[in-house]
Design an enzyme around this catalytic site. Structure first.
Site, PDB file in Angstrom:
ATOM      1  CG  ASP A  98      -2.354   0.192   0.910  1.00 14.47           C
ATOM      2  OD1 ASP A  98      -2.672   1.199   0.251  1.00 14.47           O
ATOM      3  OD2 ASP A  98      -3.168  -0.656   1.307  1.00 14.47           O
ATOM      4  CG  ASP A 199      -5.259   5.309   0.913  1.00 15.87           C
ATOM      5  OD1 ASP A 199      -6.198   4.494   0.939  1.00 15.87           O
ATOM      6  OD2 ASP A 199      -5.231   6.338   1.615  1.00 15.87           O
ATOM      7  CD  GLU A 256      -9.050   4.040  -1.822  1.00 16.86           C
ATOM      8  OE1 GLU A 256     -10.008   3.636  -1.153  1.00 16.86           O
ATOM      9  OE2 GLU A 256      -8.062   4.591  -1.308  1.00 16.86           O
ATOM     10  CG  HIS A 329      -9.099  -1.668   3.559  1.00 18.84           C
ATOM     11  ND1 HIS A 329      -8.731  -1.738   2.230  1.00 18.84           N
ATOM     12  CD2 HIS A 329      -8.911  -0.381   3.928  1.00 18.84           C
ATOM     13  CE1 HIS A 329      -8.327  -0.539   1.823  1.00 18.84           C
ATOM     14  NE2 HIS A 329      -8.430   0.296   2.836  1.00 18.84           N
ATOM     15  CG  ASP A 330     -11.801   1.630   2.994  1.00 11.44           C
ATOM     16  OD1 ASP A 330     -11.565   1.569   4.220  1.00 11.44           O
ATOM     17  OD2 ASP A 330     -11.094   2.266   2.192  1.00 11.44           O
TER      18      ASP A 330
END
Length: 560
Positions: A98, A199, A256, A329-330
Site C-alpha cells: 500500500d 491509497d 484507489e 477493507h473499506d
C-alpha cells in the site's frame, strides 16, 4: 491488446491486523502471514496486496503513517518483513504494498517539524491556511465527519485533513516533497516488491485557492470533493511519478480513485499516457446508497449494477484495464450486501464470485471472501473500532438525536468493520485467529464459517474460488475476451457474453432467491460446447432457449 502478467493475475488483499496472530497479543502480524502463505498458494493466488504495515499511531488502522520505512511494532520488524517477501517470492507469488501519500500521520517527522514555525523547511510539505473571520479557511467537510481543517495554536493557522485530524494532507505542489516520496518508493522497489496499490491517489492535486464547496441548507460543512478529486495537476503528477519511479521497474500499479468516471479512468490507465495500469472505481459500490450518501440505505436495483459494470467493461476495453472487486477493507461483505448470507450463503457467494471473475480485468479477493465470511452485528457502538463508524454514530445519534436503532441498521450494512473482524481459520476459540484477546471481536458464526471446514469440503465456497482461478489460467478468453451484456433490463438475471478469437463464453447468474427462467435472446448466436462451472450439482442442460435457474444459480458455458 498487450498481454501482461498483472492482467493474468489474481490478487488477494491481506488486512494484516485481522489475518493471523502468531504471538498471542490479539493483533495479526507478519509472522502470522508467513505461516499462512501455503493456504494462499493452494488457493491459486498470484499477488498479495498487503494493507499498510508501516509505523503508525493507528488512528485510521495504519493509513496514518508516521514512518514510511519502518514496520509497525504490533506487526513485527523489518527482518520479519524481509522474510515475508522472501517466502512469498519463494512460492512464486508477488507482493504489492500500500502507498499512502495523500497524507501522513500528524506524528510523522515532517509534520512535527512543519508545525514548529511558519518558516520551518518542512512547513510547505503540508497545506496550511489562515482562518477566515475566526473560522476555518473554507467549508470543506472531512470524509470522517466535521471540518476538514484543524487549528494549530502554535502557528495560528489551520492545516488541511481530508480524513482524520491526525492525517494532515501533503502538499504535492512542493517539488521537494514529491522527490522525497519518489525516493521512498524507489527504496521499497529496490527491496524487491512487485508494485503499489495507491491509497486515494486522485486526491493529491487540489484546486488553487481551495474554494468553498456547495453548501446544503442546514449543514455546517460542505463537500469540497469537486476541488480535490481529479484535480488540475493530477495527470502531471502521476506522469512524473511514472517517469521518475514506476517505469524503471516491472511492477503492478493500481490507484484507489473515489469519484473517477470511465472517461477519466481512460486517461489514468491508457498505456500510452504512462500513468497507472488500473484504478479502483467506486461507482458500483454506491448503487445501494440513497441521495444522502453511504449511510442512506436503499436496495440494489440489478439493472443499475449491470449498466454500471458494463460501462466500465466496454469503456476501458483496448485502452486501459479494469480492476474487479466486490470487497476490500473499506467495503462490507458482499455476500451480506448483494447476496443472501443466511439460507443461500454458499450459493450466493459462489454466484457473486462467478459474475465478477468472468469479467475482463484483474480480480481482487479480500481475505475471508473465499470462505463466505459475513457482515458483523455488534450490539454496542463501543465494540466498533473504525473511526468513520464511531464518528457517524456520534454525529447522528449523540449530536443529531437520530434513532439509535435506525443508525445501527446503517452501520450493520455499511461499517468498514464488517470486513475487519478476524479471519475465521477454524472453530476453536477466537476462530483460531489468536490465542489471546482479539483487538476486535470475532464474528460469532465462526463455528460454521471457517477456513478449515471450507478446505475439507470439496463443495465449499473456497474450492469454488480455486476452480474460478484455475479456469482463468486455462482460458485466455476469460482474461482477454471482449464483453457484451445481454438482457440488460432483467431485474433478476445478470448475463453476458465474452468473445475471443473463435471462442465464446456465456455467463449466466441469478441475483435472486427465486427460480427464474432464462432464455438466450433469439438474435444471439451461441453454441455451447462445455459447461465450465456451475454452483449447483452439475447438470448437463444445454437448452439455452429454455432454462430454469435455481436461486442464486450461476453457470458459465464455453462455446462458439
Amino acid at each position: 491488446m498487450n498481454k501482461n502478467w498483472w492482467k493474468e493475475s489474481v490478487v488477494y488483499q491481506i488486512y494484516p491486523g485481522s489475518f493471523y496472530d502468531s504471538n498471542g497479543d490479539g493483533i495479526g502480524d507478519l509472522k502470522g502471514i508467513i505461516e499462512k502463505l501455503d493456504y494462499l498458494k493452494d488457493l491459486g493466488i498470484d499477488v498479495i496486496w498487503l494493507s499498510p504495515v508501516y509505523h503508525s499511531p493507528n488512528d485510521d488502522n495504519g493509513y496514518d503513517i508516521s514512518h514510511y520505512q519502518k514496520i509497525m511494532d504490533e506487526f513485527g520488524s523489518m527482518e520479519d518483513w524481509d522474510e515475508l517477501l522472501h517466502e512469498i517470492h519463494h512460492r512464486g507469488m508477488k507482493l504489492v504494498m500500500d502507498l499512502v501519500v495523500n497524507h501522513t500521520s500528524d506524528e510523522h517527522e515532517w509534520f512535527e517539524e512543519a508545525r514548529k514555525s511558519k518558516d520551518n523547511p518542512y512547513r510547505d510539505y503540508y497545506i496550511w491556511r489562515s482562518g477566515k473571520n475566526g473560522k476555518e479557511p473554507n467549508n470543506w467537510r472531512s470524509s470522517f465527519g466535521g471540518s476538514a481543517w484543524q487549528y494549530d495554536e502554535n502557528t495560528d493557522e489551520y492545516y488541511l485533513h481530508l480524513f482524520s485530524k491526525k492525517q494532515p494532507d501533503l502538499n504535492w505542489e512542493n517539488p521537494k516533497l514529491r522527490e522525497e516520496i519518489y525516493r521512498m518508493m524507489r527504496w521499497w522497489l529496490d527491496k524487491g516488491i512487485d508494485g503499489f496499490r495507491m491509497d486515494v491517489i486522485n486526491l493529491i492535486s487540489k484546486v488553487p485557492g481551495l474554494p468553498d464547496g456547495p453548501q446544503k441548507a442546514g449543514k455546517t460543512y460542505a463537500s469540497g470533493s469537486k476541488f480535490y478529486r481529479n484535480g488540475p495537476r493530477i495527470h502531471e503528477f502521476l506522469q512524473e511519478m511514472n517517469k521518475e519511479v514506476l517505469s524503471q521497474y516491472d511492477i503492478m500499479t493500481v490507484g484507489e480513485m473515489p469519484g473517477v468516471d470511465v472517461e477519466e479512468a481512460k486517461k489514468y490507465t491508457d498505456y500510452r499516457r504512462n500513468e497507472l495500469q488500473m484504478v479502483f472505481t467506486f461507482e458500483h459500490m454506491g448503487l445501494d446508497a440513497g441521495k444522502d450518501g453511504k449511510w442512506d440505505l436503499k436496495p440494489l436495483a440489478l439493472p443499475d449494477l449491470k449498466e454500471n459494470l458494463s460501462k466500465w467493461q466496454t469503456g476501458l476495453h483496448g485502452t486501459g484495464w479494469n480492476s474487479l472487486y466486490w470487497n476490500n477493507h473499506d467495503q462490507p461483505r458482499i455476500v451480506s450486501r448483494f447476496g443472501n448470507d443466511q439460507k443461500y450463503r454458499v450459493e450466493s457467494a459462489k454466484m457473486l464470485a462467478t459474475c465478477l471473475h468472468m469479467l475482463q480485468g484483474t480480480p481482487y479477493i479480500y481475505q475471508g471472501e473465499e470462505i463466505g465470511m459475513t457482515n458483523i452485528h455488534f450490539d454496542a457502538i463501543e465494540d466498533y473500532r473504525d473511526i468513520e463508524t464511531r464518528n457517524i454514530y456520534h454525529e447522528k445519534v449523540i449530536e443529531g438525536n437520530e434513532d439509535h436503532h435506525s443508525v445501527m441498521e446503517s452501520i450493520y450494512a455499511k461499517s468498514r468493520d464488517n470486513t475487519r473482524t478476524p479471519f475465521q481459520w477454524n472453530d476453536q476459540l477466537a476462530a483460531g485467529f489468536t490465542t489471546g484477546e482479539p483487538w476486535i471481536k470475532v464474528n460469532p458464526n465462526y463455528e460454521e464459517v471457517n477456513a478449515e471446514k471450507a478446505v475439507n469440503d470439496e463443495n465449499s465456497i473456497y474450492h469454488y474460488y480455486r476452480k474460478l482461478i484455475q479456469l482463468r489460467k486455462q482460458h485466455p478468453i476469460i482474461v482477454y475476451g471482449d464483453y457484451q451484456l445481454i438482457l440488460p433490463d432483467h431485474d433478476q438475471i445478470f448475463a453476458y457474453i465474452r468473445t475471443y478469437e473463435k471462442e465464446k463464453l456465456l455467463v449466466i447468474t441469478n441475483f435472486s432467491e427465486k427460480p427464474v427462467a432464462f432464455q438466450l435472446p433469439e438474435n444471439e448466436e451461441f453454441t455451447p460446447k462445455e459447461l465450465l462451472i456451475i454452483n449447483y450439482e452439475k447438470e448437463l442442460e444445454y437448452n439455452l432457449r429454455n432454462l430454469t435457474l435455481k436461486p442464486y444459480e450461476a453457470r458459465v458455458y464455453l462455446g462458439i
